[in-house]
Structures are given as structure tokens and as C-alpha cells.
Motif scaffolding. Structure first.
Motif, PDB file in Angstrom:
ATOM      1  N   SER A  29      -1.337   0.274   3.825  1.00 24.84           N
ATOM      2  CA  SER A  29      -0.854  -0.261   2.548  1.00 24.84           C
ATOM      3  C   SER A  29       0.494  -0.976   2.704  1.00 24.84           C
ATOM      4  O   SER A  29       0.706  -2.036   2.126  1.00 24.84           O
ATOM      5  CB  SER A  29      -0.724   0.871   1.529  1.00 24.84           C
ATOM      6  N   HIS A  30       1.413  -0.375   3.502  1.00 24.11           N
ATOM      7  CA  HIS A  30       2.748  -0.983   3.638  1.00 24.11           C
ATOM      8  C   HIS A  30       2.996  -1.533   5.033  1.00 24.11           C
ATOM      9  O   HIS A  30       4.139  -1.756   5.443  1.00 24.11           O
ATOM     10  CB  HIS A  30       3.822   0.034   3.224  1.00 24.11           C
ATOM     11  N   ARG A  74      -8.701  -9.365  -8.707  1.00 28.18           N
ATOM     12  CA  ARG A  74      -8.447  -7.974  -8.314  1.00 28.18           C
ATOM     13  C   ARG A  74      -7.010  -7.549  -8.600  1.00 28.18           C
ATOM     14  O   ARG A  74      -6.708  -6.367  -8.717  1.00 28.18           O
ATOM     15  CB  ARG A  74      -8.748  -7.792  -6.821  1.00 28.18           C
ATOM     16  N   ARG A 124       3.393  -2.801  -7.856  1.00 24.31           N
ATOM     17  CA  ARG A 124       3.049  -3.447  -6.578  1.00 24.31           C
ATOM     18  C   ARG A 124       2.325  -4.776  -6.806  1.00 24.31           C
ATOM     19  O   ARG A 124       2.484  -5.722  -6.010  1.00 24.31           O
ATOM     20  CB  ARG A 124       2.176  -2.478  -5.758  1.00 24.31           C
ATOM     21  N   MET A 125       1.544  -4.850  -7.865  1.00 18.42           N
ATOM     22  CA  MET A 125       0.766  -6.082  -8.093  1.00 18.42           C
ATOM     23  C   MET A 125       1.647  -7.267  -8.468  1.00 18.42           C
ATOM     24  O   MET A 125       1.220  -8.416  -8.419  1.00 18.42           O
ATOM     25  CB  MET A 125      -0.335  -5.849  -9.131  1.00 18.42           C
ATOM     26  N   ASP A 160       4.733  -6.895   0.502  1.00 19.41           N
ATOM     27  CA  ASP A 160       5.648  -5.756   0.328  1.00 19.41           C
ATOM     28  C   ASP A 160       6.215  -5.258   1.664  1.00 19.41           C
ATOM     29  O   ASP A 160       7.234  -4.564   1.683  1.00 19.41           O
ATOM     30  CB  ASP A 160       4.905  -4.612  -0.384  1.00 19.41           C
ATOM     31  N   ARG A 199      -0.579  14.881  -2.677  1.00 19.01           N
ATOM     32  CA  ARG A 199      -0.989  14.709  -4.080  1.00 19.01           C
ATOM     33  C   ARG A 199      -2.408  15.252  -4.273  1.00 19.01           C
ATOM     34  O   ARG A 199      -3.324  14.785  -3.586  1.00 19.01           O
ATOM     35  CB  ARG A 199      -0.992  13.219  -4.462  1.00 19.01           C
ATOM     36  N   HIS A 216      -5.904  13.146  -3.836  1.00 24.44           N
ATOM     37  CA  HIS A 216      -5.770  12.101  -2.812  1.00 24.44           C
ATOM     38  C   HIS A 216      -6.243  12.664  -1.465  1.00 24.44           C
ATOM     39  O   HIS A 216      -6.481  13.866  -1.335  1.00 24.44           O
ATOM     40  CB  HIS A 216      -4.300  11.661  -2.725  1.00 24.44           C
ATOM     41  N   SER A 249      -5.062   4.294   0.998  1.00 23.57           N
ATOM     42  CA  SER A 249      -4.610   3.521  -0.158  1.00 23.57           C
ATOM     43  C   SER A 249      -5.648   2.488  -0.590  1.00 23.57           C
ATOM     44  O   SER A 249      -6.346   1.891   0.243  1.00 23.57           O
ATOM     45  CB  SER A 249      -3.326   2.786   0.206  1.00 23.57           C
ATOM     46  N   ALA A 250      -5.690   2.253  -1.883  1.00 18.98           N
ATOM     47  CA  ALA A 250      -6.594   1.228  -2.424  1.00 18.98           C
ATOM     48  C   ALA A 250      -6.143  -0.186  -2.068  1.00 18.98           C
ATOM     49  O   ALA A 250      -6.818  -1.159  -2.414  1.00 18.98           O
ATOM     50  CB  ALA A 250      -6.699   1.376  -3.934  1.00 18.98           C
ATOM     51  N   ARG A 274      -9.285  -3.713 -12.774  1.00 23.28           N
ATOM     52  CA  ARG A 274      -9.304  -4.491 -11.529  1.00 23.28           C
ATOM     53  C   ARG A 274     -10.265  -3.906 -10.506  1.00 23.28           C
ATOM     54  O   ARG A 274     -10.736  -4.609  -9.605  1.00 23.28           O
ATOM     55  CB  ARG A 274      -7.895  -4.700 -10.984  1.00 23.28           C
TER      56      ARG A 274
HETATM   57  C1  EPS Z   1      -1.990   2.734  -4.031  1.00 24.43           C
HETATM   58  C2  EPS Z   1      -0.686   2.774  -4.552  1.00 24.43           C
HETATM   59  C3  EPS Z   1      -0.018   1.556  -5.049  1.00 24.43           C
HETATM   60  C4  EPS Z   1      -1.087   0.558  -5.472  1.00 24.43           C
HETATM   61  C5  EPS Z   1      -1.963   0.327  -4.271  1.00 24.43           C
HETATM   62  C6  EPS Z   1      -2.794   1.528  -4.033  1.00 24.43           C
HETATM   63  O1  EPS Z   1       0.748   0.920  -4.062  1.00 24.43           O
HETATM   64  P1  EPS Z   1       2.292   1.277  -3.844  1.00 24.43           P
HETATM   65  O2  EPS Z   1       2.299   2.682  -3.293  1.00 24.43           O
HETATM   66  O3  EPS Z   1       2.812   0.259  -2.851  1.00 24.43           O
HETATM   67  O4  EPS Z   1       2.948   1.170  -5.188  1.00 24.43           O
HETATM   68  O5  EPS Z   1      -0.523  -0.621  -5.962  1.00 24.43           O
HETATM   69  O6  EPS Z   1      -2.803  -0.764  -4.446  1.00 24.43           O
HETATM   70  C7  EPS Z   1      -2.481  -1.939  -3.843  1.00 24.43           C
HETATM   71  C8  EPS Z   1      -1.390  -2.127  -3.146  1.00 24.43           C
HETATM   72  C9  EPS Z   1      -3.481  -2.980  -4.046  1.00 24.43           C
HETATM   73  O7  EPS Z   1      -3.331  -4.066  -3.487  1.00 24.43           O
HETATM   74  O8  EPS Z   1      -4.441  -2.703  -4.795  1.00 24.43           O
HETATM   75  C10 EPS Z   1      -2.614   3.944  -3.480  1.00 24.43           C
HETATM   76  O9  EPS Z   1      -1.904   4.914  -3.167  1.00 24.43           O
HETATM   77  O10 EPS Z   1      -3.860   3.999  -3.373  1.00 24.43           O
END
Ligand code: EPS
Length: 390
Positions: free
Chosen positions: A11-12, A41, A50-51, A82, A98, A101, A123-124, A342
Motif C-alpha cells: 500500500s505504501h 475506483r 488517501r484518495m 503517497d 485490528r 483485518h 490493503s485494498a 468504489r
Molecule cells: C486501506 C487503507 C487506506 C485506504 C486504502 C486501503 O489507505 P491508507 O492507510 O494509506 O490511508 O485508502 O486504499 C487505497 C489506498 C486505495 O487505493 O484504495 C487498507 O488498509 O486496506
């Protein structure tokens, strides 16, 4: 099975990678053609901060020459914007998983004292690449006249009013519903239900909670016979359920009237055949969702998928510290309140992949012109012309 794909990426981390194998040569493909679905999406009421950071764009790294697919694996890359924000201040290493999760089971399974490697991959964020890959499949289906639609039918306790999916046999009517959904921040076609859904998301945000919901998916002009009855893993139901259930937060999938089949007698479940209705697929009802015996029956395919609420809540839940074993509250940083609007674009992407896969199984996957010729010839035959050979 004809096509398969794989993703990699956190994700990051710097970005997401995707490789899609099995798309025939000759499909027009450009980065611009992938953009509209990637943008969809990123939209929807209830999305997190984040979006606002990401502007997803997939670079085509392989498999396309002069604007056309070559038949070789298609390589895609989406950068995580990000990533740059975490270069100086690495995100903290959370030690409290969590509930809901992958954090806890993943940390135990992989022997980790913090959840970061698990939450990064579970992460999604990964669904951005699924949409890019699914859009390639969708473009292939569109070349064969097959379009995919969706609508949000439930968010939290709010169920949308509207015509039941089993009655939506006409693609033109579905197009109108879909267009109204595209105008709606919760992707709901009914204005009164939409207002209630928006209010429910606001209430959840104010109380630090999260909400799930349900989406219906539709595909029209589906030829008879995609999938097969002969083997468990090649049945179309198996493939659809597996693909949709692989999306993070999807906890249930129904094909056609789904769970309702146990509540109605057979005469109100099965779709009777009427040869006079050949133009409508030969049936007046579509409770089966266009699939019988693991194969498409020529009616529109429709399904319903159910998302759980996201596991990252401001109102944190009871958990355990992985390092001390003591009771702790789960962590909170930022999150979406509701991903259902989304999430529909991710469901559409997985549906497109399964249908394109089954289409290529049946009509060949070397070159698109041949695939489409065979599809057209199949569609042109009547039932008796199909069956009369043996
Ligand atoms: C997500 C947590 C969030 C969501 C993320 C999925 O990200 P962050 O921890 O950076 O705030 O925004 O989804 C996306 C980044 C996306 O592109 O859909 C999680 O923990 O699943």
C-alpha cells in the motif's frame, strides 16, 4: 483456463505491478483507455484521505505494440504517489492488530512482532491494479458487444428501492440505471434511498464507525455456454464466486436470486423456456442470474456481492499487543468510512476477468479477429442449428 493475472505491491511502497497473460493479439489498448475505470475506483462518498493523494494511472510496460496487444503478457505499473510522503517519516510499526483485518493471523503465521508487512499487502490499495487488469478484460468483452454494469443496493441498514434485478432483462433499462448510479456519490439509482445512504455514512463517520453494503452486477449479450458443467473448477459459478470473494472485504456472493432459492418452491425459482422469446434469451424470468449447470444460458448474468465494513475504525476495538500480550485498543490513523460505492468498480473488474476468461476458453485466444468471428457465428445459430449435429 485461458487468462490469468498476478499482482505485487504494498500500500505504501513505490507502486503496484500487474501481469496479465492470455489476452489475444489485436485488442486496441492504451494508458488513456485504462484511466476512466481507475478514476471511478477513486470516487465515492465515504472514501478516506488517501484518495485525495493518489491519481491512479497505469503505465503499460509490456504486451502492446503500436496500440494493439501482441498476445504476450501485458505488464502494468501504477505508482503510489503517497510513497513520497513516507520517505522522511516512516509510518509507525503498529503492534496491535485490528479485528477484522489480516493483521493478527498474518503476524502469527509469518512470525512478526508488528503488523506492517501484513497490512501493507492485505490493503485494498491492491485493488487499483485489479481494476487496471480488469479494464483490459472489459475492453475485450466490449469488442464482443458485452457490457458490464453495477448498482449499489444496500449500505449499512439502508436498502435501495428499485426494480428487482431478476426483472432487469433489457440492457437499455440497465444502461439508464447505471447512468443514474454514475451520477450518485453512493452509486445508487434511487434518489430517496441515496439520501438515506449518505445520511447513514455521515452518522457512521460522526460516531467513528464504518459501514458495509451490497452491490449488484450485470452483464448483457452473453453467449450461451460460457463455463462448463463437466469439472468443479471450470464451472462458471465456481470461478465467479472465487474471483469476487478474493476482493478484500467481500464476505458473500449470490448468483441470481442466491440465498432466496431456499425460500421459494421450484416453480418460482426455475426460469421456464419459451422458444417464442428467442430474442430475449428464451426466458421470461432470470432468477438464475443467467447461469445454469455452471454455464451461461444466454440470459443476462447478474450477481450480488456483500462487503463487510472496513476494519479500520476511529472507534477502536479491543485487541492485543503482539509484543506484550496485554489487552490494548486497535490503532487508528486514517481510513475510509465506507468503500461500497468504489468497491463496485473492483467487482466489475473481477467479473470482466472471469467472463473474458470463459469467452476466450470457448472461442480461442490467439487473435481477436478470430475470437470475434467464432463468437458471431455461435450467436447466429439457433438452438436447433447448434444441437442438430449429433
Ligand atoms: C486501506 C487503507 C487506506 C485506504 C486504502 C486501503 O489507505 P491508507 O492507510 O494509506 O490511508 O485508502 O486504499 C487505497 C489506498 C486505495 O487505493 O484504495 C487498507 O488498509 O486496506
Amino acid at each position: 483456463m485461458a487468462i490469468h493475472y498476478m499482482t505485487a505491491g504494498d500500500s505504501h511502497g513505490p507502486g503496484l505491478l500487474g501481469i496479465l497473460e492470455g489476452i489475444p493479439s489485436g485488442l486496441a489498448l492504451s494508458e488513456e483507455m485504462l484511466l476512466p475505470q481507475l478514476m471511478r475506483r477513486q470516487q465515492g462518498y465515504g472514501s478516506g484521505g488517501r484518495m485525495k493523494i493518489e491519481k491512479d494511472r497505469a503505465r503499460i510496460m509490456a504486451g502492446v505494440y503500436d496500440g494493439l496487444t501482441t498476445g504476450a503478457p501485458i505488464g502494468l505499473l501504477i505508482e503510489n504517489l503517497d510513497f513520497a510522503n513516507w520517505q522522511e517519516h516512516q509510518p509507525p510499526l503498529y503492534t496491535v492488530p485490528r479485528p477484522g483485518h489480516a493483521d493478527l493471523a498474518g503476524a502469527v503465521k509469518y512470525g512478526l512482532s508488528h503488523t506492517r508487512p501484513i497490512s501493507e499487502r492485505a490493503s485494498a490499495r491492491e485493488t487499483a491494479m485489479r481494476v487496471a487488469v480488469g479494464t483490459v478484460a472489459r475492453l475485450l468483452l466490449e469488442a464482443g458487444g458485452i457490457n458490464i454494469y453495477s448498482r449499489v443496493v444496500q449500505i449499512g441498514g439502508v436498502r435501495a428501492a428499485g426494480r428487482p434485478a431478476e426483472e432487469l432483462l433489457n440492457e437499455e433499462e440497465m444502461k439508464e440505471i447505471h447512468e443514474r448510479c454514475e451520477e450518485s456519490e453512493v452509486r445508487c439509482a434511487d434518489a430517496a434511498s441515496e439520501a438515506q445512504m449518505l445520511a447513514a455514512i455521515d452518522r457512521a463517520r460522526e460516531s467513528g464507525d464504518s459501514l458495509g453494503g451490497s452491490v449488484e452486477l450485470f452483464a448483457y449479450k452473453i453467449p450461451i455456454g460460457l463455463g462448463t458443467h463437466v469439472s468443479r473448477d471450470r464451472k462458471l459459478d465456481t470461478r465467479l464466486a472465487a474471483a469476487l470473494m478474493s476482493i478484500p472485504a467481500v464476505k458473500a456472493v449470490e448468483i441470481g436470486i442466491g440465498a432466496d432459492v431456499g425460500m421459494r418452491p421450484g416453480s418460482e425459482v426455475h426460469d421456464q423456456v419459451d422458444p417464442q422469446q428467442a430474442a430475449r434469451g428464451g426466458r421470461l424470468t432470470n432468477r438464475a442470474g443467467g447461469i445454469e449447470g455452471g454455464m451461461t444460458n444466454g440470459m443476462p448474468v447478474w450477481l450480488r456481492a456483500h462487503f463487510k465494513p472496513v476494519a479500520t475504525l476511529q472507534k477502536t476495538l479491543n485487541s492485543v499487543d503482539l509484543q506484550s500480550g496485554e489487552a490494548r485498543r486497535a490503532r487508528y490513523q486514517r481510513s475510509d468510512v465506507c468503500i461500497v460505492p468504489r468497491g463496485s468498480s473492483v467487482l466489475e473488474a473481477e467479473l470482466a476477468i472471469v467472463l473474458a476468461d470463459a469467452l476466450l476458453d470457448m472461442f480461442g485466444q490467439d487473435r481477436l479477429d478470430q475470437t470475434l468471428e467464432r463468437l458471431a457465428a455461435h450467436r447466429a445459430r439457433s438452438i436447433v442449428e447448434h444441437t442438430g449435429h449429433a
